[in-house]
Design an enzyme around this catalytic site. Structure first.
Site, mmCIF file in Angstrom:
data_model
loop_
_atom_site.group_PDB
_atom_site.id
_atom_site.type_symbol
_atom_site.label_atom_id
_atom_site.label_comp_id
_atom_site.label_asym_id
_atom_site.label_seq_id
_atom_site.Cartn_x
_atom_site.Cartn_y
_atom_site.Cartn_z
ATOM 1 N N LYS A 65 -3.313 1.835 0.600
ATOM 2 C CA LYS A 65 -2.604 1.796 1.893
ATOM 3 C C LYS A 65 -3.210 2.829 2.851
ATOM 4 O O LYS A 65 -3.330 2.581 4.042
ATOM 5 C CB LYS A 65 -1.106 2.074 1.699
ATOM 6 C CG LYS A 65 -0.346 0.973 0.964
ATOM 7 C CD LYS A 65 -0.290 -0.347 1.714
ATOM 8 C CE LYS A 65 0.595 -0.306 2.933
ATOM 9 N NZ LYS A 65 0.703 -1.660 3.566
ATOM 10 N N GLU B 211 4.100 6.836 1.482
ATOM 11 C CA GLU B 211 3.368 7.258 0.278
ATOM 12 C C GLU B 211 1.964 7.747 0.595
ATOM 13 O O GLU B 211 1.335 8.408 -0.239
ATOM 14 C CB GLU B 211 3.306 6.114 -0.745
ATOM 15 C CG GLU B 211 4.668 5.749 -1.262
ATOM 16 C CD GLU B 211 4.653 5.038 -2.610
ATOM 17 O OE1 GLU B 211 3.630 5.063 -3.308
ATOM 18 O OE2 GLU B 211 5.698 4.460 -2.949
ATOM 19 N N TYR C 42 -2.057 2.286 -5.446
ATOM 20 C CA TYR C 42 -1.356 1.624 -4.333
ATOM 21 C C TYR C 42 -1.432 2.472 -3.067
ATOM 22 O O TYR C 42 -1.872 2.004 -2.004
ATOM 23 C CB TYR C 42 0.119 1.368 -4.702
ATOM 24 C CG TYR C 42 0.993 1.103 -3.483
ATOM 25 C CD1 TYR C 42 0.862 -0.077 -2.754
ATOM 26 C CD2 TYR C 42 1.938 2.040 -3.050
ATOM 27 C CE1 TYR C 42 1.647 -0.316 -1.624
ATOM 28 C CE2 TYR C 42 2.724 1.814 -1.936
ATOM 29 C CZ TYR C 42 2.571 0.633 -1.217
ATOM 30 O OH TYR C 42 3.338 0.409 -0.098
HETATM 31 P P1 NAD Z 1 6.469 -7.504 -1.158
HETATM 32 O O1 NAD Z 1 5.618 -7.250 -2.352
HETATM 33 O O2 NAD Z 1 7.899 -7.855 -1.328
HETATM 34 O O3 NAD Z 1 5.822 -8.675 -0.285
HETATM 35 C C1 NAD Z 1 4.445 -8.766 -0.036
HETATM 36 C C2 NAD Z 1 4.164 -10.140 0.568
HETATM 37 O O4 NAD Z 1 2.766 -10.195 0.884
HETATM 38 C C3 NAD Z 1 4.459 -11.306 -0.368
HETATM 39 O O5 NAD Z 1 5.111 -12.345 0.320
HETATM 40 C C4 NAD Z 1 3.067 -11.757 -0.826
HETATM 41 O O6 NAD Z 1 3.000 -13.148 -1.139
HETATM 42 C C5 NAD Z 1 2.234 -11.422 0.408
HETATM 43 N N1 NAD Z 1 0.814 -11.216 0.092
HETATM 44 C C6 NAD Z 1 0.303 -10.464 -0.925
HETATM 45 N N2 NAD Z 1 -1.055 -10.546 -0.908
HETATM 46 C C7 NAD Z 1 -1.384 -11.332 0.150
HETATM 47 C C8 NAD Z 1 -2.619 -11.776 0.708
HETATM 48 N N3 NAD Z 1 -3.781 -11.431 0.155
HETATM 49 N N4 NAD Z 1 -2.592 -12.559 1.811
HETATM 50 C C9 NAD Z 1 -1.411 -12.938 2.360
HETATM 51 N N5 NAD Z 1 -0.219 -12.573 1.862
HETATM 52 C C10 NAD Z 1 -0.201 -11.771 0.785
HETATM 53 O O7 NAD Z 1 6.286 -6.218 -0.240
HETATM 54 P P2 NAD Z 1 7.365 -5.454 0.673
HETATM 55 O O8 NAD Z 1 8.122 -4.511 -0.167
HETATM 56 O O9 NAD Z 1 8.054 -6.444 1.525
HETATM 57 O O10 NAD Z 1 6.371 -4.579 1.559
HETATM 58 C C11 NAD Z 1 5.816 -5.131 2.761
HETATM 59 C C12 NAD Z 1 4.910 -4.092 3.399
HETATM 60 O O11 NAD Z 1 5.661 -2.919 3.699
HETATM 61 C C13 NAD Z 1 3.770 -3.630 2.500
HETATM 62 O O12 NAD Z 1 2.626 -3.479 3.302
HETATM 63 C C14 NAD Z 1 4.227 -2.292 1.955
HETATM 64 O O13 NAD Z 1 3.133 -1.461 1.698
HETATM 65 C C15 NAD Z 1 5.057 -1.771 3.120
HETATM 66 N N6 NAD Z 1 6.165 -0.864 2.784
HETATM 67 C C16 NAD Z 1 7.080 -1.204 1.834
HETATM 68 C C17 NAD Z 1 8.176 -0.357 1.592
HETATM 69 C C18 NAD Z 1 9.211 -0.712 0.566
HETATM 70 O O14 NAD Z 1 10.081 0.122 0.292
HETATM 71 N N7 NAD Z 1 9.210 -1.892 -0.010
HETATM 72 C C19 NAD Z 1 8.309 0.818 2.325
HETATM 73 C C20 NAD Z 1 7.339 1.143 3.283
HETATM 74 C C21 NAD Z 1 6.276 0.281 3.513
HETATM 75 O O1 DAU Z 2 8.111 4.985 -0.013
HETATM 76 C C1 DAU Z 2 7.743 3.681 0.298
HETATM 77 C C2 DAU Z 2 7.337 2.936 -0.950
HETATM 78 O O2 DAU Z 2 8.525 2.702 -1.698
HETATM 79 C C3 DAU Z 2 6.620 1.628 -0.650
HETATM 80 O O3 DAU Z 2 5.398 1.920 -0.015
HETATM 81 C C4 DAU Z 2 6.388 0.815 -1.913
HETATM 82 O O4 DAU Z 2 5.842 -0.446 -1.592
HETATM 83 C C5 DAU Z 2 7.712 0.625 -2.612
HETATM 84 O O5 DAU Z 2 7.532 -0.079 -3.828
HETATM 85 C C6 DAU Z 2 8.382 1.964 -2.887
HETATM 86 O O6 DAU Z 2 7.635 2.735 -3.865
HETATM 87 P P1 DAU Z 2 8.370 3.548 -5.045
HETATM 88 O O7 DAU Z 2 7.399 3.768 -6.123
HETATM 89 O O8 DAU Z 2 9.112 4.709 -4.499
HETATM 90 O O9 DAU Z 2 9.480 2.426 -5.443
HETATM 91 P P2 DAU Z 2 10.018 1.902 -6.854
HETATM 92 O O10 DAU Z 2 11.204 1.044 -6.552
HETATM 93 O O11 DAU Z 2 8.947 1.352 -7.711
HETATM 94 O O12 DAU Z 2 10.545 3.253 -7.537
HETATM 95 C C7 DAU Z 2 11.516 4.064 -6.900
HETATM 96 C C8 DAU Z 2 11.771 5.253 -7.812
HETATM 97 O O13 DAU Z 2 12.448 4.787 -8.990
HETATM 98 C C9 DAU Z 2 10.509 5.940 -8.292
HETATM 99 O O14 DAU Z 2 10.751 7.338 -8.376
HETATM 100 C C10 DAU Z 2 10.291 5.378 -9.706
HETATM 101 C C11 DAU Z 2 11.700 5.092 -10.179
HETATM 102 N N1 DAU Z 2 11.854 3.934 -11.107
HETATM 103 C C12 DAU Z 2 11.327 2.737 -10.727
HETATM 104 C C13 DAU Z 2 11.448 1.643 -11.562
HETATM 105 C C14 DAU Z 2 10.837 0.311 -11.162
HETATM 106 C C15 DAU Z 2 12.556 4.079 -12.285
HETATM 107 O O15 DAU Z 2 13.072 5.177 -12.602
HETATM 108 N N2 DAU Z 2 12.682 2.984 -13.111
HETATM 109 C C16 DAU Z 2 12.134 1.769 -12.797
HETATM 110 O O16 DAU Z 2 12.262 0.814 -13.624
#
Ligand code: NAD
Ligand code: DAU
Length: 339
Positions: free
Chosen positions: A157, A127, A153
């Protein structure tokens, strides 16, 4: 080797803890997590049985807690997953995103300088590159794509990434950064698209699709993200950024319809709702660098991964039922009832 996994009680961090404990029986894995709404000790149940695992409750934006982690544990490697991760929450409340994602990263980096570290790895996101046009399927994010963020967000990042790169250039800190596309799989908090749709469909609740559902995301099974980070911390070049993704682009509507079909539910559950403000149109990763330099490729195709994920949610109802019966109820009402 002693590895601290910050944010290890969350979705990807939790999967990474399990991945590393299964793969390396001579590594010590320490999870350092503040247990915000997104952190869940139930995710770590299996890990807690391992003699090589330790959980420490702590906040990366608290200098004292971070310094005592370094003093007591003397880690060799930090993998920083800890973050506020949900775009919708960042739109409503940006402050905590800056505190954890930017200041928290700076505090970790300062501790690495003060106490020494073999490697600091920052888990970042695609992102930070902003979005791509839906009708230009020839375009992909590379590591050289300019940073161009859309949401609080992604801005937070990107701020963290820039700090990590500054600490490499100015202080010579041994850092790496990975930028991954959307993950899915077990232990995914049901505020995000895929788990939210699975959980709502199972409960015969409306499936809130933003706008027309034509935004595109590039989905990666979470275990493939873990294997990529494992390679980067062992063999990645210090100072470098690696994109991670597996060419699994789908529109949101395609994803939702796949889930409906797998669960044998009706498409009448789909409810088109007001779009997300500033909604990124398309993400798509070019993973050539990590493939050619480190030999990484994903193992799981979307069609298989989504089936495995749905199966996991069916077999682990208590994990997500505990979440949706608590504070999540208030969040859901605030986010969706007036949409
Ligand atoms: P998540 O929200 O599921 O988990 C985040 C974790 O961080 C939680 O366990 C929370 O308790 C902990 N946390 C939050 N604030 C904190 C703090 N101040 N100190 C210590 N711990 C803290 O997130 P996720 O989806 O597992 O994402 C993990 C990482 O990967 C993030 O940095 C996110 O930006 C990155 N990321 C996520 C995705 C995705 O699709 N979910 C994709 C690419 C990158
Ligand atoms: O690309 C990596 C990112 O992917 C991470 O850095 C973020 O932490 C992670 O949350 C995710 O971000 P997105 O915004 O892409 O994920 P989200 O699941 O929130 O949404 C995925 C897509 O679905 C987005 O286009 C918005 C849409 N959406 C999401 C929700 C929660 C809906 O249409 N309805 C919904 O209720």
């Amino acid at each position: 080797m002693k590895i601290v996994v910050t944010g290890g009680a969350g979705f990807i961090g939790g999967n990474f803890v399990h991945y590393m404990l299964n793969k390396y029986d001579d590594y010590d894995i320490i999870c350092f997590d503040a247990l915000t709404y997104a952190g869940n000790m139930e995710t770590l149940e299996q890990a807690l049985d391992s003699p090589n695992f330790k959980f420490i409750k702590g906040d990366i934006s608290n200098v004292k807690e971070v310094e005592s982690l370094f003093e007591e544990e003397k880690p060799d490697v930090i993998v920083n997953f800890a973050a506020e991760s949900h775009v919708d929450r960042s739109i409503n409340n940006p402050g905590v995103f800056l505190k954890t994602n930017v200041i928290g990263t700076q505090i970790l980096l300062d501790a690495c300088r003060k106490y020494g570290i073999e490697r600091y790895h920052q888990v970042s996101t695609d992102e930070v590159y902003g979005d791509l046009p839906v009708d230009r399927t020839d375009l992909f994010f590379t590591e050289n794509t300019p940073i161009h963020t859309s949401s609080p967000y992604s801005a937070s990042k990107a701020g963290a990434d820039l700090l990590v790169q500054a600490y490499y250039r100015t202080y010579g800190l041994p850092v790496t950064i990975s930028r991954c596309s959307n993950n899915y799989g077990p232990y995914h908090f049901p505020e995000k698209l895929i788990p939210l749709m699975i959980v709502n469909a199972l409960n015969d609740k409306p499936l809130p699709v933003y706008g027309k559902g034509d935004n595109i995301r590039d989905w990666l099974y979470v275990e493939d993200h873990c294997s990529a980070i494992d390679l980067i911390i062992h063999r990645g070049t210090v100072g470098e950024v690696y994109n991670i993704g597996g060419h699994n682009e789908r529109t949101n509507l395609e994803v939702v319809k796949t889930i409906i079909k797998e669960l044998g539910k009706s498409e009448h559950l789909i409810n088109f709702v007001t779009d997300r403000a500033g909604h990124d149109r398309r993400y798509a990763i070019n993973p050539t660098k990590i493939h050619s330099e480190l030999g990484w490729s994903p193992n799981t195709k979307f069609d298989d991964g989504i089936k495995q994920t749905i199966k996991w949610y069916l077999e682990n109802k208590s994990w997500w039922e505990n979440i949706i019966s608590g504070d999540y109820k208030n969040y859901y009402a605030k986010m969706y009832e007036s949409r």
